[in-house]
Structure formats: C-alpha cells, structure tokens
Scaffold this motif. Structure first.
Motif, PDB file in Angstrom:
ATOM      1  N   PRO A   1       0.788  -1.336  -0.077  1.00 20.02           N
ATOM      2  CA  PRO A   1       0.065   0.027  -0.108  1.00 20.02           C
ATOM      3  C   PRO A   1       0.746   1.247  -0.132  1.00 20.02           C
ATOM      4  O   PRO A   1       1.700   1.416   0.829  1.00 20.02           O
ATOM      5  N   GLY A   2       0.549   2.102  -1.089  1.00 15.89           N
ATOM      6  CA  GLY A   2       1.420   3.411  -0.939  1.00 15.89           C
ATOM      7  C   GLY A   2       2.625   3.404  -1.639  1.00 15.89           C
ATOM      8  O   GLY A   2       3.110   4.265  -2.194  1.00 15.89           O
TER       9      GLY A   2
ATOM     10  N   CYS B   1      -1.986  -6.680   0.552  1.00 15.59           N
ATOM     11  CA  CYS B   1      -3.202  -5.988   0.519  1.00 15.59           C
ATOM     12  C   CYS B   1      -3.445  -5.792   2.365  1.00 15.59           C
ATOM     13  O   CYS B   1      -3.780  -6.690   3.027  1.00 15.59           O
ATOM     14  N   PHE B   2      -3.536  -4.618   3.042  1.00 21.38           N
ATOM     15  CA  PHE B   2      -3.906  -4.183   4.388  1.00 21.38           C
ATOM     16  C   PHE B   2      -4.236  -3.112   4.295  1.00 21.38           C
ATOM     17  O   PHE B   2      -3.789  -2.021   3.781  1.00 21.38           O
ATOM     18  N   ASP B   3      -4.700  -2.594   5.532  1.00 22.65           N
ATOM     19  CA  ASP B   3      -5.320  -0.953   5.659  1.00 22.65           C
ATOM     20  C   ASP B   3      -4.247  -0.334   6.477  1.00 22.65           C
ATOM     21  O   ASP B   3      -4.397  -0.667   7.887  1.00 22.65           O
ATOM     22  N   ARG B   4      -3.614   0.387   5.964  1.00 14.11           N
ATOM     23  CA  ARG B   4      -2.669   1.219   6.697  1.00 14.11           C
ATOM     24  C   ARG B   4      -3.239   1.894   8.078  1.00 14.11           C
ATOM     25  O   ARG B   4      -2.305   1.874   9.009  1.00 14.11           O
ATOM     26  N   MET B   5      -4.436   2.565   7.838  1.00 12.82           N
ATOM     27  CA  MET B   5      -4.826   3.244   8.935  1.00 12.82           C
ATOM     28  C   MET B   5      -5.092   2.397  10.162  1.00 12.82           C
ATOM     29  O   MET B   5      -4.846   2.879  11.189  1.00 12.82           O
TER      30      MET B   5
ATOM     31  N   PHE C   1      -8.638  -3.924   2.393  1.00 14.15           N
ATOM     32  CA  PHE C   1      -8.125  -2.908   1.353  1.00 14.15           C
ATOM     33  C   PHE C   1      -7.704  -1.810   2.220  1.00 14.15           C
ATOM     34  O   PHE C   1      -7.927  -1.817   3.484  1.00 14.15           O
ATOM     35  N   ASP C   2      -6.876  -1.008   1.561  1.00 11.20           N
ATOM     36  CA  ASP C   2      -6.205   0.138   2.265  1.00 11.20           C
ATOM     37  C   ASP C   2      -7.032   1.547   2.060  1.00 11.20           C
ATOM     38  O   ASP C   2      -7.305   2.010   0.948  1.00 11.20           O
ATOM     39  N   ARG C   3      -7.815   1.924   3.311  1.00  8.83           N
ATOM     40  CA  ARG C   3      -8.654   2.928   3.148  1.00  8.83           C
ATOM     41  C   ARG C   3      -7.757   4.229   2.572  1.00  8.83           C
ATOM     42  O   ARG C   3      -8.529   4.884   1.769  1.00  8.83           O
ATOM     43  N   MET C   4      -6.905   4.480   3.068  1.00 13.06           N
ATOM     44  CA  MET C   4      -6.107   5.562   2.318  1.00 13.06           C
ATOM     45  C   MET C   4      -5.864   5.788   1.075  1.00 13.06           C
ATOM     46  O   MET C   4      -5.896   6.890   0.607  1.00 13.06           O
ATOM     47  N   SER C   5      -5.776   4.536   0.301  1.00 10.76           N
ATOM     48  CA  SER C   5      -5.663   4.630  -0.990  1.00 10.76           C
ATOM     49  C   SER C   5      -7.021   4.941  -1.754  1.00 10.76           C
ATOM     50  O   SER C   5      -6.855   5.246  -2.948  1.00 10.76           O
TER      51      SER C   5
ATOM     52  N   ILE D   1      -9.486   7.007  -0.452  1.00  7.21           N
ATOM     53  CA  ILE D   1     -10.168   8.230  -0.131  1.00  7.21           C
ATOM     54  C   ILE D   1      -9.994   9.325  -0.846  1.00  7.21           C
ATOM     55  O   ILE D   1      -8.602   9.411  -1.332  1.00  7.21           O
TER      56      ILE D   1
END
Lengths: 120, 120
Positions: free
Chosen positions: A40-41, A109-113, B110-114, B116
């Motif tokens: 991610p990112g 795939c993971f949620d950074r937040m 999933f990565d919420r930041m991606s 938003i």
C-alpha cells in the motif's frame, strides 16, 4: 524437498512460517533477488529493500492468526491476522507469484490506517 | 445449477460478476440474511446494511481487474483491483465463508487511505 519440488503454496507457507516466527534469514531464502512487493502506497523493489521492509514489520509482530491459504502452480494467496501492539483484528492478504521456487512478486493488501500507532 | 449444486467459488464468482457489473439485486441473491462483512474500521451486519455498503461502493466503480480466485468446499478468496476515480492500482482481497450457497461472512481487506478522495 528441494525448492524445485515444492509447490508454490509449499514455498509460500514455509516463507510465511519463517518470517512470522522471527527467522528473516530463512524467509529470505524464498525471495528472488529482483522481487517486487506491491505494498500500500509504495512498491518495495529488490531483495535487500524487501528484507528491511519485512524485518521492520516482523519486529512489531506479537502474534498471528492464519485464516486461509490457497495456491496453484505459480501463485499462492494467504489471508491472516498479524497481531501488533495496534491491532489484532485487521487482516492482511498477500498474493504471491512464484518462479523456480522463489517469490518474484507479492501484492500486499492491508489497511494502513488500522496499523498506524496512535498519534502522540 | 441451483445454488446448492454450485461450489463456494462458483457462488462467489457469480456474486462478484453481478455487483461489479452493477447488478446489486443479482449479487444480493448470494448474501445470507444474517451475513457479516468484516470491513476495515467497522463490521457491516445484516443483508440490508450490506446492500447499502455494496451499492455505495459499486456506484464508484469505473472498472475492474481480477487477479486471483481460489476456493474449497466452504470458503473462497478473491483478489482484484477495483478501479475508482481515486485509484486503479490498490488491490482488494476478500475471504468468503459460504453456507448453503450463500455468503455468511466476508473478511474484506483494502487500504482505506488509497481509496479516500483527496481533501478539498
């Protein structure tokens, strides 16, 4: 088994067992020199950069719950809950591409937040 | 095929095909009344709440790239890139639990930041 006799999923499960038990050297035996991790990112490119990335996350790991593992000839998918000081309920999924017994690509795939430490 | 004759993966792939092509009614035929979706940050509980959640995301979908699909008797996993106005390179992974041809649980990764939208 040699790495050539292992299925893609065998290789991935052994890689996973290594790093989640703190054996980064063991895990890196399954990583190709030119591997790419689509995280991610940002992409993590090359074995040495990935070693630092994986080692950094492994150092935060306090536990693990595995949820699912599937694979075919050249690919595997893992679903698991890494436990960290921030969360033990946010899942991680990884899609692996394997060539000659080594991981050449992962889509991570993971949620950074969910994993960010609370701001001071 | 009736839903009872379909494998878990068959059901999930048909569900996936429906909602990603805008057919929310078709997708909801594969959702159990008491389903739970473990989504980043919050659980979505029950068929009606999930319909709203899924419909909201489907309305943002501009395209789709499927990456992987695996399953066994009671579970399936999908990996795909949903295309939205914000991103087409951030993956989503879902782990499904199926009973009697219907989805009773999904773990959604999933990565919420991606996803938003940029702040004004």
């Amino acid at each position: 088994m040699t790495q050539q006799q292992m299925t893609a999923l065998d290789s991935v499960l052994e890689y996973h067992r290594c790093w989640t038990s703190g054996d980064i050297d063991g895990a890196m035996q399954y990583i190709a020199d030119d591997m790419v991790c689509k995280a991610p990112g940002a992409d993590v490119v090359g074995k040495e950069q990935y070693r630092a990335f994986l080692g950094g996350f492994a150092s935060m790991l306090t536990g693990l719950e595995d949820l699912a593992a599937f694979g075919d000839d050249d690919h595997a998918v893992l679903f698991y809950y890494p436990h960290t000081p921030q969360t033990s309920t946010s899942p991680t999924a990884e899609h692996f591409t394997i060539r000659d017994g080594k991981i050449v690509e992962t889509v991570l795939c993971f949620d950074r937040m969910s994993f960010i430490p609370p701001q001071a």
